[in-house]
Design an enzyme around this catalytic site. Structure first.
Site, mmCIF file in Angstrom:
data_model
loop_
_atom_site.group_PDB
_atom_site.id
_atom_site.type_symbol
_atom_site.label_atom_id
_atom_site.label_comp_id
_atom_site.label_asym_id
_atom_site.label_seq_id
_atom_site.Cartn_x
_atom_site.Cartn_y
_atom_site.Cartn_z
ATOM 1 N N SER A 42 11.762 20.316 0.667
ATOM 2 C CA SER A 42 13.063 20.405 1.341
ATOM 3 C C SER A 42 14.230 20.549 0.380
ATOM 4 C CB SER A 42 13.293 19.155 2.192
ATOM 5 O OG SER A 42 12.273 19.005 3.121
ATOM 6 N N CYS A 130 8.370 0.110 15.623
ATOM 7 C CA CYS A 130 9.209 0.566 16.745
ATOM 8 C C CYS A 130 8.774 -0.007 18.099
ATOM 9 C CB CYS A 130 9.235 2.087 16.780
ATOM 10 S SG CYS A 130 7.633 2.862 16.595
ATOM 11 N N HIS A 243 9.785 5.118 23.615
ATOM 12 C CA HIS A 243 8.546 4.396 23.925
ATOM 13 C C HIS A 243 8.772 3.515 25.159
ATOM 14 C CE1 HIS A 243 7.043 5.721 20.172
ATOM 15 N NE2 HIS A 243 6.962 4.601 19.502
HETATM 16 N N1 LIG Z 1 9.290 8.137 14.036
HETATM 17 C C1 LIG Z 1 9.555 6.904 14.446
HETATM 18 O O1 LIG Z 1 9.826 6.663 15.639
HETATM 19 C C2 LIG Z 1 9.527 5.766 13.465
HETATM 20 C C3 LIG Z 1 9.913 4.500 13.907
HETATM 21 C C4 LIG Z 1 9.914 3.442 13.005
HETATM 22 C C5 LIG Z 1 9.511 3.652 11.707
HETATM 23 N N2 LIG Z 1 9.131 4.891 11.310
HETATM 24 C C6 LIG Z 1 8.728 5.071 9.903
HETATM 25 O O2 LIG Z 1 9.681 5.917 9.280
HETATM 26 C C7 LIG Z 1 9.024 6.721 8.287
HETATM 27 C C8 LIG Z 1 9.322 8.184 8.539
HETATM 28 O O3 LIG Z 1 8.900 8.548 9.831
HETATM 29 P P1 LIG Z 1 9.285 9.925 10.513
HETATM 30 O O4 LIG Z 1 8.800 9.804 11.906
HETATM 31 O O5 LIG Z 1 10.711 10.256 10.270
HETATM 32 O O6 LIG Z 1 8.344 10.960 9.713
HETATM 33 P P2 LIG Z 1 8.554 12.533 9.448
HETATM 34 O O7 LIG Z 1 9.311 13.166 10.556
HETATM 35 O O8 LIG Z 1 7.199 13.033 9.128
HETATM 36 O O9 LIG Z 1 9.466 12.576 8.139
HETATM 37 C C9 LIG Z 1 8.993 12.174 6.872
HETATM 38 C C10 LIG Z 1 10.112 12.292 5.851
HETATM 39 O O10 LIG Z 1 9.605 11.833 4.590
HETATM 40 C C11 LIG Z 1 9.784 12.858 3.621
HETATM 41 N N3 LIG Z 1 8.720 12.865 2.632
HETATM 42 C C12 LIG Z 1 7.394 13.057 2.840
HETATM 43 N N4 LIG Z 1 6.738 13.048 1.662
HETATM 44 C C13 LIG Z 1 7.671 12.842 0.700
HETATM 45 C C14 LIG Z 1 7.627 12.765 -0.706
HETATM 46 N N5 LIG Z 1 6.486 12.865 -1.386
HETATM 47 N N6 LIG Z 1 8.782 12.543 -1.388
HETATM 48 C C15 LIG Z 1 9.961 12.451 -0.720
HETATM 49 N N7 LIG Z 1 10.062 12.529 0.616
HETATM 50 C C16 LIG Z 1 8.933 12.731 1.321
HETATM 51 C C17 LIG Z 1 9.779 14.138 4.413
HETATM 52 O O11 LIG Z 1 10.390 15.153 3.650
HETATM 53 P P3 LIG Z 1 9.981 16.709 3.853
HETATM 54 O O12 LIG Z 1 10.696 17.169 5.110
HETATM 55 O O13 LIG Z 1 10.524 17.349 2.636
HETATM 56 O O14 LIG Z 1 8.505 16.765 3.976
HETATM 57 C C18 LIG Z 1 10.593 13.727 5.631
HETATM 58 O O15 LIG Z 1 11.969 13.719 5.324
HETATM 59 C C19 LIG Z 1 7.543 6.318 8.346
HETATM 60 O O16 LIG Z 1 7.308 5.325 7.390
HETATM 61 C C20 LIG Z 1 7.399 5.772 9.735
HETATM 62 O O17 LIG Z 1 6.335 4.832 9.828
HETATM 63 C C21 LIG Z 1 9.126 5.960 12.153
#
Ligand SMILES: NC(=O)c1ccc[n+]([C@@H]2O[C@H](COP(=O)([O-])OP(=O)(O)OC[C@H]3O[C@@H](n4cnc5c(N)ncnc54)[C@H](OP(=O)(O)O)[C@@H]3O)[C@@H](O)[C@H]2O)c1
Length: 332
Positions: A42, A130, A243
């Site tokens: 990104s 969440c 959810h």
């Molecule tokens: N989604 C939910 O409702 C929710 C709720 C509570 C907690 N969480 C937690 O929040 C976190 C993110 O969830 P998400 O749903 O937002 O996931 P996501 O949509 O898959 O986004 C992941 C993010 O992490 C970045 N990333 C991945 N690999 C990386 C690396 N090696 N170095 C730097 N950045 C990296 C991605 O960047 P790129 O775009 O460049 O790949 C993207 O910005 C997780 O730990 C999840 O358990 C999520």
């Protein structure tokens, strides 16, 4: 808060990260400078904050120089590796991943319940799971009034809880089915469109999934209630956002629907939507995009003593992630 802060978002391009940018803007958080960090994929992309273009940078070990508040949402592995570096550079970290939630030295905080815990941090504060967050917004006020002993619950979890790729997967499957094309799966082990999967997160030796055990383990810490018990079945449903959880909760003391409604109507961050005769009850479509969680379908449980059944819906990208993280940042 009287001055502006240098804020970094780690995982800015993800489902939660994008919400964090919007929540910071909407709540007028005192951001002096905003650093958007993601993977090398990104780097160079641009995003908008308060009408200004911000370029996404690749997350690196030296990314945190000058950062005062770092909001992490890029998965547990990234948090384990980079959160200590951010703290070393002088930042307070609010972490959305599961990396530190069960670490006794790290407060696990839902501001409506245990805001005081946030003040005891040593650099990192964890944001709860969440589904647990959405459930506790209704369960904790009832616990304070009637003393919860245990819950039996089933969740109905939106695909955005898995992240941006899962949102794309559901959309692609719906389009493929509508146009008579074969369905492709990559994020989930089975088709999610027009289906439900009794499988969220990985399986443990006891037969529950990690997600299911988070409700008991994290709620014990947040509610300061070490004997609380929860048996949960977590289910992924083809809903884009918000959810829902069907909860049966058993209490120490007798409880009536009127008393429960009275308690829940006054609870912060919660809206009582409970007029079944008018077809009014919480729906994920109505909870999506809202800060408040919603509770309804409140009834005395007919199979347990001193117990209630109820239904709660909440936007897990907001209360379960971005909003809660920014609320924590506001506390510290
Ligand atoms: N989604 C939910 O409702 C929710 C709720 C509570 C907690 N969480 C937690 O929040 C976190 C993110 O969830 P998400 O749903 O937002 O996931 P996501 O949509 O898959 O986004 C992941 C993010 O992490 C970045 N990333 C991945 N690999 C990386 C690396 N090696 N170095 C730097 N950045 C990296 C991605 O960047 P790129 O775009 O460049 O790949 C993207 O910005 C997780 O730990 C999840 O358990 C999520």
């Amino acid at each position: 808060m009287s001055r502006n802060y240098t804020v970094a978002i780690v995982g800015a391009t993800g489902a939660v990260g994008e919400e964090m940018i919007q929540v910071l803007e909407r709540r007028n958080f005192p951001v002096g400078a905003l650093k958007l960090l993601a993977s090398a994929r990104s780097a160079g992309k641009t995003m908008t904050f308060k009408g200004e273009t911000v370029t996404v940078e690749e997350l690196r070990e030296d990314s945190f120089a000058g950062v005062e508040i770092a909001l992490f949402s890029a998965g547990a592995g990234i948090s384990r590796r980079f959160a200590p570096l951010a703290v070393k550079a002088g930042a307070v970290v609010v972490d959305n991943s599961s990396a530190f939630r069960m670490d006794e030295a790290v407060p696990l905080v839902l501001p409506e319940i245990n805001a005081d815990d946030a003040r005891r941090h040593a650099g990192i504060i964890a944001n709860p799971n969440c589904t647990t967050a959405v459930t506790l917004m209704a369960l904790h006020p009832l616990h304070r009034a009637f003393g919860v002993r245990r819950v039996i619950a089933s969740s109905y979890q939106a695909v955005s809880g898995t992240g941006a790729q899962a949102i794309r997967e559901l959309r692609a499957q719906v389009e493929a089915i509508a146009s008579g094309n074969p369905v492709e799966t990559s994020v989930y082990p089975h088709q999610i469109a027009f289906n439900v999967l009794p499988h969220v997160d990985s399986f443990l030796e006891n037969g529950y999934t990690k997600e299911e055990m988070k409700m008991q383990n994290e709620a014990r810490r947040i509610m300061h209630h070490p004997s609380f018990r929860a048996s949960v079945t977590c289910v992924r449903v083809p809903v884009y956002r918000a959810h829902s959880v069907a909860v049966n909760a058993e209490f120490e003391r007798p409880v009536s629907v009127e008393e429960a409604r009275g308690v829940l109507a006054k609870a912060p961050g919660l809206e009582l939507v409970d007029e079944p005769a008018e077809n009014r009850y919480p729906l994920p479509l109505h909870a999506a995009g809202k800060d408040n969680c919603q509770v309804g379908r409140i009834r005395v449980d007919c199979a347990l003593d001193n117990a209630l059944a109820f239904w709660v819906s909440g936007d897990q990208l907001l209360k379960g992630a971005a909003l809660n993280a920014v609320q924590i940042a506001e506390l510290v």
